[in-house]
Design an enzyme around this catalytic site. Structure first.
Site, PDB file in Angstrom:
ATOM      1  N   ASP A  81       0.864  -1.174   0.000  1.00  0.00           N
ATOM      2  CA  ASP A  81       0.000   0.000   0.000  1.00  0.00           C
ATOM      3  C   ASP A  81       0.905   1.231   0.000  1.00  0.00           C
ATOM      4  O   ASP A  81       1.846   1.308   0.791  1.00  0.00           O
ATOM      5  CB  ASP A  81      -0.842  -0.020   1.286  1.00  0.00           C
ATOM      6  CG  ASP A  81      -2.185   0.649   1.119  1.00  0.00           C
ATOM      7  OD1 ASP A  81      -2.242   1.676   0.424  1.00  0.00           O
ATOM      8  OD2 ASP A  81      -3.163   0.151   1.698  1.00  0.00           O
ATOM      9  N   GLU A 129      -6.672   3.376  -5.716  1.00  0.00           N
ATOM     10  CA  GLU A 129      -7.857   3.768  -4.948  1.00  0.00           C
ATOM     11  C   GLU A 129      -8.268   5.176  -5.353  1.00  0.00           C
ATOM     12  O   GLU A 129      -7.460   6.103  -5.311  1.00  0.00           O
ATOM     13  CB  GLU A 129      -7.570   3.721  -3.453  1.00  0.00           C
ATOM     14  CG  GLU A 129      -8.852   3.896  -2.652  1.00  0.00           C
ATOM     15  CD  GLU A 129      -8.683   4.645  -1.358  1.00  0.00           C
ATOM     16  OE1 GLU A 129      -9.530   4.470  -0.468  1.00  0.00           O
ATOM     17  OE2 GLU A 129      -7.725   5.432  -1.215  1.00  0.00           O
ATOM     18  N   HIS A 144     -10.878  -1.848   4.840  1.00  0.00           N
ATOM     19  CA  HIS A 144     -10.625  -1.268   6.168  1.00  0.00           C
ATOM     20  C   HIS A 144     -11.298   0.091   6.365  1.00  0.00           C
ATOM     21  O   HIS A 144     -11.210   0.652   7.446  1.00  0.00           O
ATOM     22  CB  HIS A 144      -9.115  -1.139   6.362  1.00  0.00           C
ATOM     23  CG  HIS A 144      -8.511  -0.168   5.382  1.00  0.00           C
ATOM     24  ND1 HIS A 144      -8.503  -0.399   4.020  1.00  0.00           N
ATOM     25  CD2 HIS A 144      -7.947   1.039   5.553  1.00  0.00           C
ATOM     26  CE1 HIS A 144      -7.938   0.635   3.415  1.00  0.00           C
ATOM     27  NE2 HIS A 144      -7.595   1.516   4.311  1.00  0.00           N
ATOM     28  N   ASP A 145     -11.932   0.626   5.323  1.00  0.00           N
ATOM     29  CA  ASP A 145     -12.562   1.949   5.417  1.00  0.00           C
ATOM     30  C   ASP A 145     -14.084   1.875   5.516  1.00  0.00           C
ATOM     31  O   ASP A 145     -14.746   2.913   5.561  1.00  0.00           O
ATOM     32  CB  ASP A 145     -12.227   2.793   4.182  1.00  0.00           C
ATOM     33  CG  ASP A 145     -10.780   3.246   4.179  1.00  0.00           C
ATOM     34  OD1 ASP A 145     -10.181   3.338   5.262  1.00  0.00           O
ATOM     35  OD2 ASP A 145     -10.243   3.509   3.078  1.00  0.00           O
ATOM     36  N   ASP A 165      -2.926   4.681  -2.711  1.00  0.00           N
ATOM     37  CA  ASP A 165      -3.925   5.361  -1.886  1.00  0.00           C
ATOM     38  C   ASP A 165      -4.355   6.686  -2.534  1.00  0.00           C
ATOM     39  O   ASP A 165      -3.502   7.473  -2.959  1.00  0.00           O
ATOM     40  CB  ASP A 165      -3.282   5.637  -0.521  1.00  0.00           C
ATOM     41  CG  ASP A 165      -4.266   6.078   0.530  1.00  0.00           C
ATOM     42  OD1 ASP A 165      -5.118   5.271   0.922  1.00  0.00           O
ATOM     43  OD2 ASP A 165      -4.182   7.249   0.971  1.00  0.00           O
TER      44      ASP A 165
HETATM   45  O1  TEU Z   1      -9.022   6.261   1.968  1.00  0.00           O
HETATM   46  C1  TEU Z   1      -9.523   7.293   1.180  1.00  0.00           C
HETATM   47  C2  TEU Z   1     -10.886   7.791   1.398  1.00  0.00           C
HETATM   48  O2  TEU Z   1     -11.217   8.811   0.849  1.00  0.00           O
HETATM   49  C3  TEU Z   1     -11.892   7.119   2.212  1.00  0.00           C
HETATM   50  O3  TEU Z   1     -11.643   5.815   2.446  1.00  0.00           O
HETATM   51  C4  TEU Z   1     -12.083   7.819   3.493  1.00  0.00           C
HETATM   52  O4  TEU Z   1     -11.014   7.588   4.336  1.00  0.00           O
HETATM   53  C5  TEU Z   1     -13.305   7.406   4.228  1.00  0.00           C
HETATM   54  O5  TEU Z   1     -13.758   6.161   3.878  1.00  0.00           O
HETATM   55  C6  TEU Z   1     -14.374   8.452   4.031  1.00  0.00           C
HETATM   56  O6  TEU Z   1     -15.460   8.129   4.790  1.00  0.00           O
HETATM   57  C7  TEU Z   1      -7.651   6.030   1.984  1.00  0.00           C
HETATM   58  C8  TEU Z   1      -7.315   4.913   2.945  1.00  0.00           C
HETATM   59  O7  TEU Z   1      -7.896   3.725   2.492  1.00  0.00           O
HETATM   60  C9  TEU Z   1      -7.760   5.309   4.316  1.00  0.00           C
HETATM   61  O8  TEU Z   1      -7.593   4.293   5.259  1.00  0.00           O
HETATM   62  C10 TEU Z   1      -6.965   6.525   4.706  1.00  0.00           C
HETATM   63  O9  TEU Z   1      -7.436   7.009   5.931  1.00  0.00           O
HETATM   64  C11 TEU Z   1      -7.066   7.627   3.664  1.00  0.00           C
HETATM   65  O10 TEU Z   1      -6.913   7.183   2.339  1.00  0.00           O
HETATM   66  C12 TEU Z   1      -5.978   8.658   3.880  1.00  0.00           C
HETATM   67  O11 TEU Z   1      -4.740   8.137   3.541  1.00  0.00           O
END
Ligand code: TEU
Length: 582
Positions: free
Chosen positions: A103, A257, A350-351, A203
């Site tokens: 990642d 992503e 994970h989000d 990311d």
């Molecule tokens: O996530 C990007 C993102 O815009 C969303 O996942 C957001 O964190 C959330 O779901 C909005 O409700 C990526 C990563 O996957 C995440 O874990 C990080 O926190 C984020 O980028 C910042 O690096």
């Protein structure tokens, strides 16, 4: 499909397993998962049948956002182990013919990264590495807000200027307009690739170009300024450059992503004549149960202190989703990328809260619905992504107390909600239950032992009490477990080229409960029929298809031998999944 088809690629045939290492397995008993803990489980992943491991960030980080705030791109976080451990992990993965993708966070760094420390000192080389601006009218340079809540600007006392942070204030955005930034990033990517990794998950990579002049955004209940940040004016140029200079030199998998990415954008990012990326993790299906302003836009939710203690909303309110909407999104991507690009098929990560709690039924039909959702994921065209714990149907958990929260987003957004509505945590507990990213970050449930067998120490985040019945040890004992079904799905996809390369043809365009499609190659047709909800349904094969020789390939029915192959009238119990060869 003929063996020499040019579109064949290993990353199209692969099944990916995403590891959030902090919550996966703790080998040293400090309560935090680590790389030696992952090493202990490589065999487990091999037995499950996965081909690629995606490791969420393990780089040196102060952990404001659990590693998505990188302090040193070339070092491993103490809690996770050492670079030697990491090298060992790579070896272990490769020795089983699996691959490892890392990642990589390139939109921002930690505010403790050397570049930022130098930048705020106005070091001539690094001064322009981030977005620094003077305030306007005694306040922020513009009205943008952070995805995690609050303003997107923070005043720095040393430099006496504001810096931009689209995420947490400890995650300043890198200024990609600066060519030195880009060259430093490419060099670092090359450094990792030379170590022998098999690719990157990039990311929020479509956020790296911001509108020139950083103008005010349209006020938005979720995130103001997004239209100046997402898919910005120079984003394709930067990604293409990164591809030409580094990525194209290796046989790797790149998973990008991209919040706010539609299928037309995706064609540019990963299409035949696109920017060189392989596939996009988009949010169009994942965001369906959310209000237009995003997951924390809660104007449609009743939160009034006066309503207490009846404030709890029925779970349905939060997890409401419409099959037509989901099918429309998935079909748009399936059709839109046909011959043009490739899909990354995920339902959870994970989000997001847990997949079975959002899109399935985590009560009575937990096992059945988890299997049905997995069938969807594995039979759509694209590379399937399993998020750790999905293979045993892990669920959301009750968050009883504000102090139990760990996720920076859940904490900030909860604070904002409580303040805005003048209520305490009890009044918003139900919101957090269905929205917090912490749901996906509770420790992997290995057994019914204390702390689910995740750690001998004090876990950094609470363990879901349902580990007593939902755990890997139990799932591996039972023949018809979700785990065993994932193995079957993986085997099936490996055996059936049509499931990898065949075209997607939608049947039943607007049925409210049944999702059905055919995957077709020149001389082969595989039918997928899914009853997506908890009522009995009947499926009729459309006239233009011949089901007279149908052969059942897979089902989540408790009694597969009793399952009919009469496709003229097929009775489907709740959450039933059927895969037939026509
Ligand atoms: O996530 C990007 C993102 O815009 C969303 O996942 C957001 O964190 C959330 O779901 C909005 O409700 C990526 C990563 O996957 C995440 O874990 C990080 O926190 C984020 O980028 C910042 O690096």
């Amino acid at each position: 499909m003929a063996q020499d088809t040019p579109e064949r690629e290993w990353w199209k045939e692969a099944v990916v397993y995403q590891i959030y290492p902090r919550s996966f397995n703790d080998a040293d008993g400090d309560g935090v998962g680590d790389i030696p803990g992952v090493i202990e489980k490589v065999e487990y992943l091999d037995e499950l049948g996965v081909d690629v491991v995606w490791l969420c960030p393990v780089y040196d980080s102060p952990n404001a956002d659990n590693g998505y705030d990188i302090r040193d791109y070339r070092a491993i976080m103490d809690e996770m182990g050492t670079m030697d451990d990491w090298e060992r992990l790579l070896e272990e993965v490769h020795s089983r013919d699996m691959r490892l993708i890392m990642d990589m966070v390139l939109n921002h760094t930690s505010d403790e990264h050397e570049w930022f420390l130098k930048s705020k000192e106005r070091d001539s080389e690094y001064s322009d590495y981030y977005y620094w601006r003077d305030g306007e009218h005694g306040g922020n340079p513009n009205n943008w807000t952070s995805i995690f809540g609050g303003d997107a600007w923070k005043y720095d006392e040393v430099r006496e200027q504001y810096y931009l942070h689209i995420f947490d204030e400890k995650q300043p955005d890198l200024n990609w307009r600066n060519e030195d930034v880009r060259q430093d990033v490419y060099e670092m990517l090359d450094w990792w690739l030379r170590k022998g990794i098999d690719g990157f998950r990039l990311d929020v990579i479509n956020l790296i170009s911001k509108t020139e002049g950083l103008p005010d955004g349209e006020p938005n209940p979720g995130w103001t300024g997004w239209e100046h940040v997402i898919n910005g004016p120079r984003v394709h140029e930067y990604i293409r450059e990164m591809y030409d200079e580094v990525l194209s030199n290796y046989d790797i998998m790149t998973v990008a992503e991209m919040p706010g990415c539609g299928v037309a954008d995706a064609q540019q990012y990963c299409g035949e004549d696109g920017d060189g990326l392989n596939m996009i993790v988009h949010f169009e299906h994942a965001d369906i149960p959310y209000a237009p302003g995003g997951k924390w836009d809660l104007d449609d939710v009743d939160i009034h202190p006066a309503d207490l203690p009846e404030v709890a909303e029925p779970d349905d309110h939060f997890n409401h989703w419409d099959l037509n909407e989901l099918r429309d999104v998935l079909t748009r991507w399936q059709v839109g990328l046909e011959g043009e690009g490739w899909n990354a098929n995920y339902l959870g990560n994970h989000d997001h809260p847990r997949t079975v709690s959002r899109f399935g039924d985590d009560g009575e039909y937990r096992e059945k619905s988890a299997k049905m959702l997995a069938t969807l994921q594995f039979t759509l065209k694209g590379t399937p992504f399993i998020y750790q714990g999905e293979e045993i149907g892990m669920t959301n958990v009750e968050w009883n107390d504000f102090d139990e929260l760990r996720d920076v987003e859940a904490i900030q957004q909860s604070e904002e909600l409580m303040e805005r509505h003048g209520v305490n945590f009890e009044a918003i507990r139900h919101v957090v239950k269905h929205r917090s990213r912490d749901n996906a970050r509770t420790p992997m449930q290995w057994s019914d032992a204390d702390n689910a067998g995740f750690t001998d120490g004090d876990p950094w985040i609470k363990v879901n009490p349902n580990h007593e019945s939902i755990n890997v040890a139990e799932a591996r004992e039972a023949e018809d477990s979700i785990w065993a079904y994932y193995q079957d799905l993986i085997d099936l996809r490996e055996a059936e080229d049509t499931l990898v390369y065949g075209e997607y043809h939608l049947l039943y365009e607007d049925h409210p409960d049944i999702y059905a499609y055919v995957r077709a190659d020149d001389d082969d047709r595989i039918l997928v029929v899914l009853n997506c909800f908890g009522a009995d349904m009947t499926f009729h094969l459309p006239d233009h298809l011949d089901g007279s020789d149908a052969e059942l390939l897979l089902t989540n029915n408790e009694d597969p031998d009793s399952v009919s192959t009469d496709l003229d009238e097929l009775d489907l119990p709740p959450y039933e999944a059927r895969v037939y060869r026509l």
